[in-house]
Design an enzyme around this catalytic site. Sequence first.
Site, PDB file in Angstrom:
ATOM      1  N   GLY A 135      16.779   1.207  20.110  1.00  0.00           N
ATOM      2  CA  GLY A 135      16.841   2.404  19.265  1.00  0.00           C
ATOM      3  C   GLY A 135      17.616   2.131  17.984  1.00  0.00           C
ATOM      4  O   GLY A 135      18.676   1.524  18.019  1.00  0.00           O
TER       5      GLY A 135
ATOM      6  N   ARG B 219      23.337  -6.108   6.066  1.00  0.00           N
ATOM      7  CA  ARG B 219      23.899  -6.530   4.760  1.00  0.00           C
ATOM      8  C   ARG B 219      25.122  -7.426   4.965  1.00  0.00           C
ATOM      9  O   ARG B 219      25.259  -8.481   4.335  1.00  0.00           O
ATOM     10  CB  ARG B 219      24.276  -5.283   3.961  1.00  0.00           C
ATOM     11  CG  ARG B 219      25.059  -5.538   2.680  1.00  0.00           C
ATOM     12  CD  ARG B 219      25.394  -4.198   2.023  1.00  0.00           C
ATOM     13  NE  ARG B 219      26.173  -4.337   0.817  1.00  0.00           N
ATOM     14  CZ  ARG B 219      27.502  -4.372   0.792  1.00  0.00           C
ATOM     15  NH1 ARG B 219      28.191  -4.311   1.929  1.00  0.00           N
ATOM     16  NH2 ARG B 219      28.140  -4.494  -0.361  1.00  0.00           N
ATOM     17  N   ALA B 220      25.990  -6.990   5.881  1.00  0.00           N
ATOM     18  CA  ALA B 220      27.234  -7.740   6.090  1.00  0.00           C
ATOM     19  C   ALA B 220      26.958  -9.134   6.654  1.00  0.00           C
ATOM     20  O   ALA B 220      27.528 -10.127   6.177  1.00  0.00           O
ATOM     21  CB  ALA B 220      28.145  -6.958   7.039  1.00  0.00           C
TER      22      ALA B 220
ATOM     23  N   ARG C 105      11.078  -1.898  21.019  1.00  0.00           N
ATOM     24  CA  ARG C 105      11.448  -2.242  22.392  1.00  0.00           C
ATOM     25  C   ARG C 105      10.321  -3.157  22.868  1.00  0.00           C
ATOM     26  O   ARG C 105       9.177  -2.719  22.975  1.00  0.00           O
ATOM     27  CB  ARG C 105      11.558  -0.995  23.259  1.00  0.00           C
ATOM     28  CG  ARG C 105      12.585   0.016  22.739  1.00  0.00           C
ATOM     29  CD  ARG C 105      12.873   1.093  23.757  1.00  0.00           C
ATOM     30  NE  ARG C 105      13.557   2.243  23.175  1.00  0.00           N
ATOM     31  CZ  ARG C 105      14.882   2.331  22.989  1.00  0.00           C
ATOM     32  NH1 ARG C 105      15.651   1.318  23.326  1.00  0.00           N
ATOM     33  NH2 ARG C 105      15.425   3.412  22.474  1.00  0.00           N
ATOM     34  N   CYS C 106      10.612  -4.435  23.081  1.00  0.00           N
ATOM     35  CA  CYS C 106       9.568  -5.443  23.255  1.00  0.00           C
ATOM     36  C   CYS C 106       9.440  -5.890  24.720  1.00  0.00           C
ATOM     37  O   CYS C 106      10.273  -6.636  25.235  1.00  0.00           O
ATOM     38  CB  CYS C 106       9.889  -6.644  22.350  1.00  0.00           C
ATOM     39  SG  CYS C 106       8.724  -7.994  22.519  1.00  0.00           S
TER      40      CYS C 106
ATOM     41  N   ASP D  92      22.534  -1.988  24.908  1.00  0.00           N
ATOM     42  CA  ASP D  92      22.670  -2.856  26.084  1.00  0.00           C
ATOM     43  C   ASP D  92      21.369  -3.587  26.441  1.00  0.00           C
ATOM     44  O   ASP D  92      21.418  -4.746  26.855  1.00  0.00           O
ATOM     45  CB  ASP D  92      23.273  -2.109  27.282  1.00  0.00           C
ATOM     46  CG  ASP D  92      22.408  -0.959  27.748  1.00  0.00           C
ATOM     47  OD1 ASP D  92      21.487  -0.566  27.009  1.00  0.00           O
ATOM     48  OD2 ASP D  92      22.655  -0.461  28.862  1.00  0.00           O
TER      49      ASP D  92
ATOM     50  N   SER E 265      19.103  -4.667  24.365  1.00  0.00           N
ATOM     51  CA  SER E 265      18.938  -5.746  23.379  1.00  0.00           C
ATOM     52  C   SER E 265      19.904  -6.896  23.685  1.00  0.00           C
ATOM     53  O   SER E 265      19.551  -8.071  23.576  1.00  0.00           O
ATOM     54  CB  SER E 265      19.216  -5.222  21.976  1.00  0.00           C
ATOM     55  OG  SER E 265      18.488  -4.039  21.770  1.00  0.00           O
TER      56      SER E 265
ATOM     57  N   ARG F 287      21.620   8.565  26.535  1.00  0.00           N
ATOM     58  CA  ARG F 287      21.015   7.914  27.709  1.00  0.00           C
ATOM     59  C   ARG F 287      21.801   8.285  28.963  1.00  0.00           C
ATOM     60  O   ARG F 287      21.808   9.453  29.314  1.00  0.00           O
ATOM     61  CB  ARG F 287      20.945   6.396  27.514  1.00  0.00           C
ATOM     62  CG  ARG F 287      19.836   5.761  28.346  1.00  0.00           C
ATOM     63  CD  ARG F 287      19.730   4.296  28.068  1.00  0.00           C
ATOM     64  NE  ARG F 287      19.167   4.012  26.772  1.00  0.00           N
ATOM     65  CZ  ARG F 287      17.865   3.933  26.517  1.00  0.00           C
ATOM     66  NH1 ARG F 287      17.010   4.112  27.470  1.00  0.00           N
ATOM     67  NH2 ARG F 287      17.422   3.668  25.307  1.00  0.00           N
TER      68      ARG F 287
ATOM     69  N   GLY G 128      34.008  22.653  19.115  1.00  0.00           N
ATOM     70  CA  GLY G 128      34.620  23.840  19.730  1.00  0.00           C
ATOM     71  C   GLY G 128      33.717  24.464  20.778  1.00  0.00           C
ATOM     72  O   GLY G 128      33.794  25.675  21.036  1.00  0.00           O
TER      73      GLY G 128
ATOM     74  N   LYS H  84      34.240  35.486  29.217  1.00  0.00           N
ATOM     75  CA  LYS H  84      35.173  36.555  29.551  1.00  0.00           C
ATOM     76  C   LYS H  84      35.815  37.088  28.278  1.00  0.00           C
ATOM     77  O   LYS H  84      36.000  38.264  28.095  1.00  0.00           O
ATOM     78  CB  LYS H  84      36.258  36.023  30.494  1.00  0.00           C
ATOM     79  CG  LYS H  84      35.846  36.179  31.954  1.00  0.00           C
ATOM     80  CD  LYS H  84      37.013  36.065  32.873  1.00  0.00           C
ATOM     81  CE  LYS H  84      36.518  36.158  34.318  1.00  0.00           C
ATOM     82  NZ  LYS H  84      37.138  35.177  35.172  1.00  0.00           N
TER      83      LYS H  84
ATOM     84  N   ARG I  16      19.421  30.362  25.777  1.00  0.00           N
ATOM     85  CA  ARG I  16      18.506  29.604  24.935  1.00  0.00           C
ATOM     86  C   ARG I  16      18.848  28.112  25.021  1.00  0.00           C
ATOM     87  O   ARG I  16      19.991  27.756  25.348  1.00  0.00           O
ATOM     88  CB  ARG I  16      18.615  30.024  23.459  1.00  0.00           C
ATOM     89  CG  ARG I  16      18.102  31.425  23.161  1.00  0.00           C
ATOM     90  CD  ARG I  16      16.591  31.534  23.315  1.00  0.00           C
ATOM     91  NE  ARG I  16      16.085  32.841  22.923  1.00  0.00           N
ATOM     92  CZ  ARG I  16      16.052  33.915  23.705  1.00  0.00           C
ATOM     93  NH1 ARG I  16      16.534  33.855  24.941  1.00  0.00           N
ATOM     94  NH2 ARG I  16      15.557  35.057  23.266  1.00  0.00           N
TER      95      ARG I  16
ATOM     96  N   ARG J 268      19.515  10.302  15.501  1.00  0.00           N
ATOM     97  CA  ARG J 268      19.475   8.877  15.178  1.00  0.00           C
ATOM     98  C   ARG J 268      19.365   8.620  13.674  1.00  0.00           C
ATOM     99  O   ARG J 268      19.551   7.482  13.224  1.00  0.00           O
ATOM    100  CB  ARG J 268      18.295   8.223  15.902  1.00  0.00           C
ATOM    101  CG  ARG J 268      18.491   8.084  17.403  1.00  0.00           C
ATOM    102  CD  ARG J 268      18.310   6.658  17.855  1.00  0.00           C
ATOM    103  NE  ARG J 268      16.984   6.173  17.649  1.00  0.00           N
ATOM    104  CZ  ARG J 268      16.068   6.051  18.610  1.00  0.00           C
ATOM    105  NH1 ARG J 268      16.354   6.393  19.857  1.00  0.00           N
ATOM    106  NH2 ARG J 268      14.883   5.572  18.348  1.00  0.00           N
TER     107      ARG J 268
HETATM  108  O1  F6P Z   1      19.787   4.288  23.063  1.00  0.00           O
HETATM  109  C1  F6P Z   1      19.604   5.128  21.982  1.00  0.00           C
HETATM  110  C2  F6P Z   1      18.740   6.306  22.358  1.00  0.00           C
HETATM  111  O2  F6P Z   1      18.632   7.159  21.234  1.00  0.00           O
HETATM  112  C3  F6P Z   1      19.214   7.102  23.582  1.00  0.00           C
HETATM  113  O3  F6P Z   1      20.258   7.976  23.284  1.00  0.00           O
HETATM  114  C4  F6P Z   1      17.933   7.771  23.998  1.00  0.00           C
HETATM  115  O4  F6P Z   1      17.956   8.081  25.372  1.00  0.00           O
HETATM  116  C5  F6P Z   1      16.891   6.733  23.692  1.00  0.00           C
HETATM  117  O5  F6P Z   1      17.443   5.863  22.720  1.00  0.00           O
HETATM  118  C6  F6P Z   1      15.574   7.286  23.192  1.00  0.00           C
HETATM  119  O6  F6P Z   1      14.704   6.230  23.043  1.00  0.00           O
HETATM  120  P1  F6P Z   1      13.304   6.312  22.288  1.00  0.00           P
HETATM  121  O7  F6P Z   1      13.568   6.422  20.819  1.00  0.00           O
HETATM  122  O8  F6P Z   1      12.621   5.055  22.646  1.00  0.00           O
HETATM  123  O9  F6P Z   1      12.631   7.553  22.802  1.00  0.00           O
END
Ligand code: F6P
Length: 326
Positions: free
Chosen positions: A14, A24-25, A75-76, A106, A108, A175, A189, A215, A250, A259
């Site tokens: 992701g 860049r760095a 994601r490969c 994790d 990757s 996740r 808050g 309450k 709701r 993201r």
């Molecule tokens: O690991 C980053 C993340 O945004 C998680 O918070 C989320 O569960 C997952 O990736 C969503 O993955 P995708 O973009 O493949 O739906």
Amino acid sequence: MGTVKCVGILTSGGDAPGMNAAIRAVTRAAIYNGLQVKGIYRGYRGLITGEIVEFKSQNVSNIIQLGGTILKTARCNEFMTPEGRQTAYETMQKEGIDALVVIGGDGSLTGARIFAQEFNVPCIGLPGTIDNDLYGTDTTIGYDTALNTILEAVDKIRDTATSHDRLFFVEVMGRDAGFLALNGAIASGAEAAIIPEFSTEVDQLEEFIKNGFRKSKNSSIVIVAESELTGGAMHYAERVKNEYPGYDVRVTILGHLQRGGSPSAHDRILASRLGAAAIDAIMEDQRNVMIGIENDEIVYVPFTKAIKNDKPIKKELVNVLRELSI
Ligand code: F6P
């Protein structure tokens, strides 16, 4: 002086705000230290298909402020097979890449660990994920920005929740980790957070109701971490509708907007420091470590430790939220 001459860099899994600052760095620090840099597109897939371009300093101009990743990501599944990794290794040899910097979460870094072990390739990981779920680093690239995005959204939801006297369940990403939910709740808050780390300990909804939400308030916001363990916001909304029909409930699922966006100052600085440290590590002939930050110091965390250990969530934060939401 290290033995590496050419570094390949990729982003995987992701995307997270600050990945571009990290690209860049790494690129600039590598060039500064006399190394060649190659940008690998679409994560490990690009390593298999050979979608690779030499990066000069100007390739990474004007990107520090951009969300997403200019290298794209994926994601490969193929990289999970021995054949896929063999092809990736052959591409590396053909391209003259003799070390990899992998920016991701994790999954990757697990890929990097296996690849490094199978082919004896030096791999350095940078923690790039909004989830903040990597062990051995206080924070990850993208987490701070995502947290701020959650705040912006929850502040807005608060306006409508208060106007209608409603109970909102707001679902956030992470996740199987509750960092975004718990700290998002404290910072906005919110009245409560439901997180996977404590899902087996108590019925968090029951506790929240027992503690008397509404309450003294007309509206309430509960932040729910996405996860099979919590069941997500819809699950709790359904429960309240069935068990406590008096509430006007709701649900808002923030989803992928968490993201995106321009990285915060914190994430830009973090990404810049970790990216430069990745090249320091390569120059020192370090291998198969994630670069982390602990107590504002750069640390090298072996992949196995970063991935396998569950990063603990502080009980103190849970208590702070409980005390302050009365
Ligand atoms: O690991 C980053 C993340 O945004 C998680 O918070 C989320 O569960 C997952 O990736 C969503 O993955 P995708 O973009 O493949 O739906």
